[in-house]
Design an enzyme around this catalytic site. Structure first.
Site, PDB file in Angstrom:
ATOM      1  N   ARG A   1      -3.596   3.208 -10.838  1.00 25.83           N
ATOM      2  CA  ARG A   1      -4.289   4.346 -10.232  1.00 25.83           C
ATOM      3  C   ARG A   1      -4.335   4.158  -8.719  1.00 25.83           C
ATOM      4  O   ARG A   1      -4.966   3.235  -8.215  1.00 25.83           O
ATOM      5  CB  ARG A   1      -5.708   4.455 -10.806  1.00 25.83           C
ATOM      6  CG  ARG A   1      -6.499   5.633 -10.251  1.00 25.83           C
ATOM      7  CD  ARG A   1      -7.830   5.785 -10.976  1.00 25.83           C
ATOM      8  NE  ARG A   1      -8.571   6.920 -10.466  1.00 25.83           N
ATOM      9  CZ  ARG A   1      -9.555   6.830  -9.571  1.00 25.83           C
ATOM     10  NH1 ARG A   1      -9.924   5.637  -9.103  1.00 25.83           N
ATOM     11  NH2 ARG A   1     -10.182   7.909  -9.137  1.00 25.83           N
TER      12      ARG A   1
ATOM     13  N   SER B   1     -11.233  -6.907  -8.618  1.00 26.31           N
ATOM     14  CA  SER B   1     -11.007  -6.988  -7.178  1.00 26.31           C
ATOM     15  C   SER B   1     -12.137  -6.269  -6.462  1.00 26.31           C
ATOM     16  O   SER B   1     -12.668  -5.261  -6.959  1.00 26.31           O
ATOM     17  CB  SER B   1      -9.664  -6.365  -6.797  1.00 26.31           C
ATOM     18  OG  SER B   1      -9.629  -4.994  -7.129  1.00 26.31           O
TER      19      SER B   1
ATOM     20  N   HIS C   1     -13.504  -9.949   0.973  1.00 26.55           N
ATOM     21  CA  HIS C   1     -12.610  -9.558  -0.119  1.00 26.55           C
ATOM     22  C   HIS C   1     -12.610 -10.669  -1.162  1.00 26.55           C
ATOM     23  O   HIS C   1     -12.714 -11.849  -0.828  1.00 26.55           O
ATOM     24  CB  HIS C   1     -11.187  -9.352   0.424  1.00 26.55           C
ATOM     25  CG  HIS C   1     -10.120  -9.481  -0.617  1.00 26.55           C
ATOM     26  ND1 HIS C   1      -9.387 -10.655  -0.797  1.00 26.55           N
ATOM     27  CD2 HIS C   1      -9.666  -8.601  -1.548  1.00 26.55           C
ATOM     28  CE1 HIS C   1      -8.532 -10.474  -1.777  1.00 26.55           C
ATOM     29  NE2 HIS C   1      -8.670  -9.252  -2.257  1.00 26.55           N
TER      30      HIS C   1
END
Length: 303
Positions: free
Chosen positions: A261, A93, A107
């Site tokens: 995370r 990503s 994105h």
């Protein structure tokens, strides 16, 4: 599923991360802050974040490969038959927030899921896509972005771009604002209809095309002069980005629900944003044009 197939996807994601960091870091590749992380339940990832570059204010390009004994609710809400299954998820990503308000935020992500249960058939699928969030609309950029996206899909089926664009328009939408986040692009999930090899090839085509979709836009716009007015509008519109990612983004929800995370999951948020009470653009202004000409759903492929 054959372990070699999983490994081929993982290797592609690692190579793609390196390539994109080299491209978007430019001569400031040394500014990438890398963190290798591990997850207690299984797996881990590699997070790379660049801040305060000469062109990019903040960028994050992350890869992850995690395992779990039970899919989180964000993954089974639309597919309740997968409740109770173990899973393996890997993906890349990225989000790029530029310095100049005339350069859009971009994105992208590509991902692969495998879900298994004793005595049941293995379920697997790919997902991914990319979308563009301009602050000041530019038709040349929008046409280029979507034509590149279409070219990435067309070798696999002439209907995929239209289908993925529609899904992207549907997904990147803020219902509480009644407006799109940006001008869209591609979005697909639960994709396995071409079989593993061709589906994986499609994902590679999409992932590889991101550089060609976005880099020319950066190069055309990053030196354009701007004032406090454009900067303040950029920060205001970044607030919409934050709202979407925290309220609706399935990847964010999956990451948090799967005990990923947190710093890596939230790296997509911009370094600065602002909210102004009951603000409205001045009629006839560049800011008003974004709402009137660019955010409404439309066809961006030139005849």
């Amino acid at each position: 599923m054959n372990a070699n197939k999983k490994q081929s996807v993982k290797e592609y994601l690692s190579v793609l991360q390196d390539r994109l960091c080299n491209v978007f870091g430019g001569d400031q590749k040394h500014l990438w802050n890398q963190h290798q992380w591990r997850r207690l339940e299984g797996g881990g990832g590699c997070s790379r974040v660049l801040t305060n570059g000469s062109i990019i204010e903040k960028a994050g390009i992350n890869t992850s490969h995690i395992f779990g004994s039970m899919l989180p609710s964000s993954a089974t809400e639309a597919r309740p038959e997968l409740l109770g299954r173990s899973y393996e998820a890997m993906g890349l990503s990225l989000v790029i927030h530029p310095q100049n308000p005339y350069v859009p935020t971009a994105h992208a992500n590509v991902r692969f899921f495998v879900s298994e249960k004793s005595g049941h058939e293995t379920v697997w699928w790919f997902g991914g896509g990319y979308d563009l969030t301009p602050y000041y609309g530019n038709q040349e950029d929008c046409f280029h972005w979507h034509s590149t996206a279409k070219a990435a899909c067309d070798p696999f089926s002439p209907e995929l771009y239209t289908r993925f664009k529609r899904a992207c328009d549907d997904y990147f939408y803020l219902p509480h604002r009644c407006e799109a986040r940006g001008i869209g692009g591609l979005f697909f999930d639960d994709f396995n209809e071409l079989g593993f090899e061709r589906s994986f090839a499609l994902v590679q085509s999409v992932g590889d095309s991101f550089e060609h979709a976005y880099w020319p836009i950066i190069m055309r716009r990053f030196t354009q002069p701007f004032s406090d007015r454009q900067r303040n509008f950029q920060l205001y519109r970044r607030g919409r980005y934050v709202e979407f990612n925290l309220l609706y983004d399935r990847g964010t929800l999956f990451g948090l629900q799967s005990a990923g995370r947190t710093e890596s999951i939230l790296m997509s948020l911009p370094p600065l944003a602002k909210w102004v009470y009951d603000w409205n653009p001045e009629p006839g202004s560049e800011e008003a044009a974004l709402y009137e000409e660019y955010l409404p759903r439309r066809d961006w492929i030139e005849d």
